[in-house]
Design an enzyme around this catalytic site. Structure first.
Site, PDB file in Angstrom:
ATOM      1  N   LYS A 176      -3.255  -0.307   9.795  1.00  0.00           N
ATOM      2  CA  LYS A 176      -3.091  -1.543   9.047  1.00  0.00           C
ATOM      3  C   LYS A 176      -1.797  -1.864   8.460  1.00  0.00           C
ATOM      4  O   LYS A 176      -0.800  -1.069   8.418  1.00  0.00           O
ATOM      5  CB  LYS A 176      -4.097  -1.271   7.828  1.00  0.00           C
ATOM      6  CG  LYS A 176      -3.840  -0.277   6.677  1.00  0.00           C
ATOM      7  CD  LYS A 176      -4.886   0.024   5.513  1.00  0.00           C
ATOM      8  CE  LYS A 176      -6.003   0.771   6.099  1.00  0.00           C
ATOM      9  NZ  LYS A 176      -6.837   0.712   5.045  1.00  0.00           N
ATOM     10  N   ARG A 179     -10.203  -2.126  -9.889  1.00  0.00           N
ATOM     11  CA  ARG A 179     -11.096  -1.635  -8.794  1.00  0.00           C
ATOM     12  C   ARG A 179     -10.833  -0.488  -7.933  1.00  0.00           C
ATOM     13  O   ARG A 179      -9.846  -0.717  -7.432  1.00  0.00           O
ATOM     14  CB  ARG A 179     -11.672  -2.770  -7.926  1.00  0.00           C
ATOM     15  CG  ARG A 179     -12.781  -2.632  -7.327  1.00  0.00           C
ATOM     16  CD  ARG A 179     -13.298  -3.728  -6.164  1.00  0.00           C
ATOM     17  NE  ARG A 179     -12.464  -3.406  -5.150  1.00  0.00           N
ATOM     18  CZ  ARG A 179     -12.063  -4.257  -4.070  1.00  0.00           C
ATOM     19  NH1 ARG A 179     -12.195  -5.678  -4.543  1.00  0.00           N
ATOM     20  NH2 ARG A 179     -11.436  -3.969  -3.105  1.00  0.00           N
ATOM     21  N   GLU A 237      -8.264   2.655  -1.424  1.00  0.00           N
ATOM     22  CA  GLU A 237      -7.504   1.665  -1.913  1.00  0.00           C
ATOM     23  C   GLU A 237      -7.725   1.574  -3.495  1.00  0.00           C
ATOM     24  O   GLU A 237      -8.777   1.891  -4.006  1.00  0.00           O
ATOM     25  CB  GLU A 237      -7.758   0.553  -1.262  1.00  0.00           C
ATOM     26  CG  GLU A 237      -7.287   0.249   0.019  1.00  0.00           C
ATOM     27  CD  GLU A 237      -7.259  -1.433   0.650  1.00  0.00           C
ATOM     28  OE1 GLU A 237      -7.529  -2.225  -0.116  1.00  0.00           O
ATOM     29  OE2 GLU A 237      -7.166  -1.727   1.863  1.00  0.00           O
ATOM     30  N   ARG A 283     -22.777  -5.757   0.508  1.00  0.00           N
ATOM     31  CA  ARG A 283     -22.770  -4.973  -1.055  1.00  0.00           C
ATOM     32  C   ARG A 283     -23.978  -4.942  -1.574  1.00  0.00           C
ATOM     33  O   ARG A 283     -24.822  -5.587  -1.243  1.00  0.00           O
ATOM     34  CB  ARG A 283     -21.523  -5.593  -1.924  1.00  0.00           C
ATOM     35  CG  ARG A 283     -20.174  -6.065  -1.246  1.00  0.00           C
ATOM     36  CD  ARG A 283     -19.456  -6.919  -2.420  1.00  0.00           C
ATOM     37  NE  ARG A 283     -18.251  -6.995  -2.108  1.00  0.00           N
ATOM     38  CZ  ARG A 283     -17.683  -7.831  -1.281  1.00  0.00           C
ATOM     39  NH1 ARG A 283     -18.418  -8.828  -0.546  1.00  0.00           N
ATOM     40  NH2 ARG A 283     -16.202  -7.962  -1.163  1.00  0.00           N
ATOM     41  N   GLU A 288      -7.229  -1.432  -6.107  1.00  0.00           N
ATOM     42  CA  GLU A 288      -6.849  -2.840  -6.254  1.00  0.00           C
ATOM     43  C   GLU A 288      -7.032  -3.275  -7.835  1.00  0.00           C
ATOM     44  O   GLU A 288      -7.970  -3.284  -8.608  1.00  0.00           O
ATOM     45  CB  GLU A 288      -8.258  -3.752  -5.628  1.00  0.00           C
ATOM     46  CG  GLU A 288      -8.567  -3.399  -4.126  1.00  0.00           C
ATOM     47  CD  GLU A 288      -7.565  -4.070  -3.422  1.00  0.00           C
ATOM     48  OE1 GLU A 288      -6.579  -4.968  -3.930  1.00  0.00           O
ATOM     49  OE2 GLU A 288      -7.483  -3.885  -2.187  1.00  0.00           O
ATOM     50  N   GLN A 328      -4.022   6.057   9.143  1.00  0.00           N
ATOM     51  CA  GLN A 328      -5.038   6.962   8.285  1.00  0.00           C
ATOM     52  C   GLN A 328      -6.010   7.303   9.273  1.00  0.00           C
ATOM     53  O   GLN A 328      -6.637   6.853  10.233  1.00  0.00           O
ATOM     54  CB  GLN A 328      -5.487   6.239   7.083  1.00  0.00           C
ATOM     55  CG  GLN A 328      -4.548   5.712   6.071  1.00  0.00           C
ATOM     56  CD  GLN A 328      -5.456   4.805   4.946  1.00  0.00           C
ATOM     57  OE1 GLN A 328      -6.082   3.829   5.465  1.00  0.00           O
ATOM     58  NE2 GLN A 328      -5.132   4.858   3.727  1.00  0.00           N
ATOM     59  N   LYS A 364       0.643  -1.137   0.127  1.00  0.00           N
ATOM     60  CA  LYS A 364      -0.043  -0.012  -0.144  1.00  0.00           C
ATOM     61  C   LYS A 364       0.935   1.169  -0.162  1.00  0.00           C
ATOM     62  O   LYS A 364       0.415   2.396  -0.023  1.00  0.00           O
ATOM     63  CB  LYS A 364      -1.029  -0.135   1.122  1.00  0.00           C
ATOM     64  CG  LYS A 364      -1.998  -0.900   0.958  1.00  0.00           C
ATOM     65  CD  LYS A 364      -3.181  -0.867   2.084  1.00  0.00           C
ATOM     66  CE  LYS A 364      -4.116  -2.063   1.871  1.00  0.00           C
ATOM     67  NZ  LYS A 364      -3.750  -3.662   1.768  1.00  0.00           N
ATOM     68  N   SER A 374      -8.938  -7.425   5.456  1.00  0.00           N
ATOM     69  CA  SER A 374      -8.824  -6.477   6.592  1.00  0.00           C
ATOM     70  C   SER A 374      -8.065  -7.323   7.794  1.00  0.00           C
ATOM     71  O   SER A 374      -8.433  -6.926   8.787  1.00  0.00           O
ATOM     72  CB  SER A 374     -10.538  -6.297   6.782  1.00  0.00           C
ATOM     73  OG  SER A 374     -11.012  -5.536   6.020  1.00  0.00           O
TER      74      SER A 374
END
Length: 308
Positions: free
Chosen positions: A138, A255, A270, A221, A272, A176, A93, A145
């Site tokens: 993280k 994504r 993020e 979702r 992806e 963050q 990341k 996660s």
């Protein structure tokens, strides 16, 4: 036309890859000969495929060096999609720093490397973000996660221990601000094929106030149409990857996960572009769009091979 493609997954991840059945059928309809393969299978001749498409090789999290060696081998014998430089760049990341430098609006991110003092790093972060009542810690490499947690300022000692644990494991840590708009509006995940917007979903907030993580199952979702300002940020992020890595073509798939900041502006959480879930069950026709983009990319590969 070379149209034989391996859809790379693994035996533990395939049952939760909800895109795979739709994609497999769409590939058949698009004239692409697709075969589901485990990246961990030592008996597969990867050079027999015209391309290997990374779909759900999610067991790599526990064996990253082995996965990267496999990606290198595939690259040596055929075409890896998305290609190896993208995989290497996206698995850590720290890429958020590259996107920020390219002018893409990202969630403010502070990186802590092994050897740093965790308490000093966290204190410096909190001083830079005095308005943030909560923050997230993280690892810079990970998925599902795992080892991601939300903290309040009153939990600074617990957060320091979390950072220290990650550093002891040899991981860099990422800190963050927690943007509380996600609790109200959720996260918008935008899916692109060959640089073009396909569809989006809403994902509810997964980091709960008590420090637990809500597993991102399918019921987390729902379908969502991305707003124009979200599409602008997502497109800029994907263009920045192409420029940063000096790629000749747009990414075959990607994504972009966005949330809104305190001023209501979309910012990147993020990106992806290695092996993302693409939420095809929530968007009619998305598997067909992806299969057609894949077929076109295979035609490009065949043409390049003949000309090269």
């Amino acid at each position: 036309m070379g149209n034989h493609v391996a859809l790379a997954t693994d035996t533990t991840s395939l049952p939760i890859d909800h895109d795979m059945p739709l994609l497999l059928e769409a590939c058949r309809a698009a004239g692409v000969r697709a075969e589901i393969c485990s990246w961990e299978d030592p008996d597969i001749d990867w050079g027999s495929f015209d391309a290997v498409l990374l779909r759900s090789p999610w067991s790599y999290v526990e064996q990253l060096p082995r996965f990267l060696r496999w990606c290198e081998h595939v690259t040596a014998v055929t075409h890896l999609l998305n290609p190896l430089p993208v995989v290497r760049w996206n698995l850590d990341k720290s890429y958020l720093g590259d996107l920020d430098a390219a002018g893409v609006p990202v969630v403010p991110s502070s990186f802590v490397a092994p050897g740093a003092e965790p308490a000093d790093a966290l204190r410096a972060f909190l001083e830079r973000h005095p308005a943030s009542a909560e923050f997230v810690v993280k690892p810079t490499v990970g998925a599902y996660s795992r080892d991601v947690q939300r903290y309040s300022r009153a939990q600074e000692p617990e957060a320091v221990r979390h950072i220290a644990k990650l550093l002891r494991q040899g991981c860099d840590a990422l800190i963050q601000p927690y943007l509380d708009a996600v609790d109200r509006d959720g996260e918008t995940d935008l899916i692109y094929f060959d640089g073009a917007y396909s569809h989006a979903i809403r994902k509810r907030a997964l980091l709960l106030p008590d420090g637990t993580v809500d597993v991102p199952t399918q019921d987390a979702r729902t379908a969502r149409d991305a707003a124009q300002d979200e599409r602008a940020v997502a497109s800029a992020a994907l263009r920045a990857v192409v420029a940063r890595l000096e790629l000749e073509r747009p990414l075959l798939y990607g994504r972009v996960d966005l949330i809104r900041d305190g001023d209501g502006r979309p910012v990147l959480l993020e990106l992806e572009v290695c092996e993302p879930s693409l939420s095809m069950p929530f968007a009619e026709g998305s598997a067909t769009r992806f299969a057609r983009a894949l077929a076109a990319r295979l035609e490009d590969i065949t043409r390049d091979r003949k000309n090269g």
